[in-house]
Design a protein around this motif. Structure first.
Motif, mmCIF file in Angstrom:
data_model
loop_
_atom_site.group_PDB
_atom_site.id
_atom_site.type_symbol
_atom_site.label_atom_id
_atom_site.label_comp_id
_atom_site.label_asym_id
_atom_site.label_seq_id
_atom_site.Cartn_x
_atom_site.Cartn_y
_atom_site.Cartn_z
ATOM 1 N N UNK A 50 -1.841 32.184 -41.747
ATOM 2 C CA UNK A 50 -2.939 32.601 -42.629
ATOM 3 C C UNK A 50 -3.184 31.590 -43.747
ATOM 4 N N UNK A 51 -2.128 30.873 -44.161
ATOM 5 C CA UNK A 51 -2.280 29.874 -45.224
ATOM 6 C C UNK A 51 -3.104 28.680 -44.779
ATOM 7 N N UNK A 58 -11.383 33.617 -44.297
ATOM 8 C CA UNK A 58 -10.387 34.502 -43.699
ATOM 9 C C UNK A 58 -10.976 35.883 -43.465
ATOM 10 N N UNK A 59 -10.993 36.325 -42.213
ATOM 11 C CA UNK A 59 -11.547 37.625 -41.840
ATOM 12 C C UNK A 59 -10.436 38.600 -41.473
ATOM 13 N N UNK A 67 -8.525 36.135 -38.383
ATOM 14 C CA UNK A 67 -9.116 34.892 -37.902
ATOM 15 C C UNK A 67 -9.913 34.240 -39.014
ATOM 16 N N UNK A 68 -10.253 32.987 -38.804
ATOM 17 C CA UNK A 68 -11.033 32.237 -39.778
ATOM 18 C C UNK A 68 -10.968 30.754 -39.474
ATOM 19 N N UNK A 69 -11.659 29.978 -40.274
ATOM 20 C CA UNK A 69 -11.742 28.539 -40.047
ATOM 21 C C UNK A 69 -10.830 27.787 -41.024
ATOM 22 N N UNK A 75 -11.652 27.038 -35.479
ATOM 23 C CA UNK A 75 -11.337 28.443 -35.723
ATOM 24 C C UNK A 75 -9.905 28.750 -35.299
ATOM 25 N N UNK A 76 -9.213 29.517 -36.128
ATOM 26 C CA UNK A 76 -7.868 29.999 -35.819
ATOM 27 C C UNK A 76 -7.924 31.510 -35.651
ATOM 28 N N UNK A 77 -7.352 31.995 -34.563
ATOM 29 C CA UNK A 77 -7.211 33.439 -34.345
ATOM 30 C C UNK A 77 -5.718 33.748 -34.205
ATOM 31 N N UNK A 78 -5.266 34.772 -34.902
ATOM 32 C CA UNK A 78 -3.853 35.156 -34.878
ATOM 33 C C UNK A 78 -3.726 36.608 -34.444
ATOM 34 N N UNK A 79 -2.837 36.863 -33.477
ATOM 35 C CA UNK A 79 -2.575 38.218 -33.003
ATOM 36 C C UNK A 79 -1.064 38.418 -32.924
ATOM 37 N N UNK A 80 -0.569 39.419 -33.613
ATOM 38 C CA UNK A 80 0.838 39.806 -33.523
ATOM 39 C C UNK A 80 0.983 40.931 -32.506
ATOM 40 N N UNK A 81 2.015 40.872 -31.675
ATOM 41 C CA UNK A 81 2.287 41.926 -30.707
ATOM 42 C C UNK A 81 3.777 42.206 -30.661
ATOM 43 N N UNK A 82 4.128 43.338 -30.139
ATOM 44 C CA UNK A 82 5.533 43.692 -29.980
ATOM 45 C C UNK A 82 6.194 42.727 -29.001
ATOM 46 N N UNK A 83 7.427 42.345 -29.294
ATOM 47 C CA UNK A 83 8.136 41.379 -28.456
ATOM 48 C C UNK A 83 8.258 41.891 -27.023
#
Length: 310
Positions: A50-51, A58-59, A67-69, A75-83
């Protein structure tokens, strides 16, 4: 919209993923987006990613999805999921990618500065519906191609042919058509087994479509001394036997195969079934004579794996 998605499955790699990010910032073409799939990290991966996004871009700043630029313009998209293991990261990626092409760059690897430009130029000049994508080279940290270069004059190839015809025996980097990968995703694994190689999906697509050959460096690879899929293979056989058995069943069914490689797959299939204590090993294969002939060798292999994994 960008034409290429670079996706990065990661797990507790905040100490290395910054190199992946910095290599993307140096790209000579910014016609891509970066999708980070966090497989349940407990480190500061989320805050680090995110930094890198400009505050005014930042959306949905939920620590598990945003996500955001970034300053470099992609563009960067970040998704966290369970291991759940590497293949579940690929599943999440394919479910969220909306570009024509996609390529996986691991969180301990990085791309040379002109990789995106070369990928897109190759596809625009030579790509089309008859191809699954592009096969390029992985380089080591000393600047040498793993396994050497592809043979001169090789312009397209089926993925399995590279191995069974001994054309190139080291890791390569595949840039895939997203629509074809979505056809075979998600890769359904087994509860408690996290070492199900996502090559399972690649093999299905590349049994029907060839890959364009790009004799260029697309990724620099640094193998980590941990539980990555490139190491501890004997332990992986023990930890995920049903997953390996399913992979071997697929390999035996592939059209582009040889008897020798099918027999090798049958030996590994029997071995994995023995380790999994699967009593249905004979009934669930359509290659019954082959599997029966491979059974003694599979038994021996299972004993070897258990010994090596001590």
């Amino acid at each position: 919209m960008a034409q290429l998605t670079v996706f990065t499955p990661t797990y507790n790699r905040s100490h290395t993923i910054w190199r992946t990010y910095e290599s993307l910032c140096r790209q000579t073409s910014m016609d891509f987006q970066w999708l980070v799939i966090d497989d349940g990290s407990s480190d500061d991966t989320s805050s680090l990613v995110s930094s890198w996004i400009k505050p005014d871009q930042l959306n949905d700043h939920n620590p598990q999805a945003f996500d955001g630029y970034c300053e470099s313009g992609f563009k960067i998209r970040y998704i966290w999921k369970k291991n759940g293991g590497l293949h579940t990261g690929y599943n999440t990626a394919y479910a969220n990618i909306d570009t024509e092409l996609c390529v996986c760059i691991d969180s301990d690897d990085w791309m040379p500065d002109d990789a995106v430009e070369k990928i897109l130029e190759c596809w625009r000049q030579r790509g089309g519906e008859r191809y699954a994508g592009i096969m390029g080279l992985d380089y080591d940290t000393e600047g040498k191609p793993l396994g050497g270069f592809f043979p001169d004059g090789l312009t397209e190839v089926y993925f399995l042919d590279m191995y069974i015809n001994n054309i190139h025996r080291a890791d390569t980097k595949e840039v895939m058509r997203t629509d074809l990968m979505k056809r075979v995703a998600p890769q359904v694994g087994f509860e408690g087994e996290k070492n199900f190689n996502p090559v399972y999906m690649l093999l299905q697509v590349c049994d029907d479509y060839p890959l364009l050959v790009l004799n260029e460096n697309l990724c620099t690879v640094e193998y980590q001394q941990d539980d990555s899929m490139s190491r501890g293979i004997y332990r992986q056989y023990l930890n995920s036997p049903r997953s390996f058995a399913k992979l071997r069943l697929l390999e035996m069914r592939l059209k582009r195969n040889t008897f020798k490689n099918r027999f090798r797959s049958a030996v590994h299939y029997v071995s994995s079934c023995i380790i999994a204590k699967d009593g249905n090993w004979f009934s669930q294969t359509s290659n019954k004579l082959l599997v029966l002939a491979a059974a003694p060798f599979g038994l021996a292999l299972s004993m070897l794996i258990k010994h090596k994994a001590r």
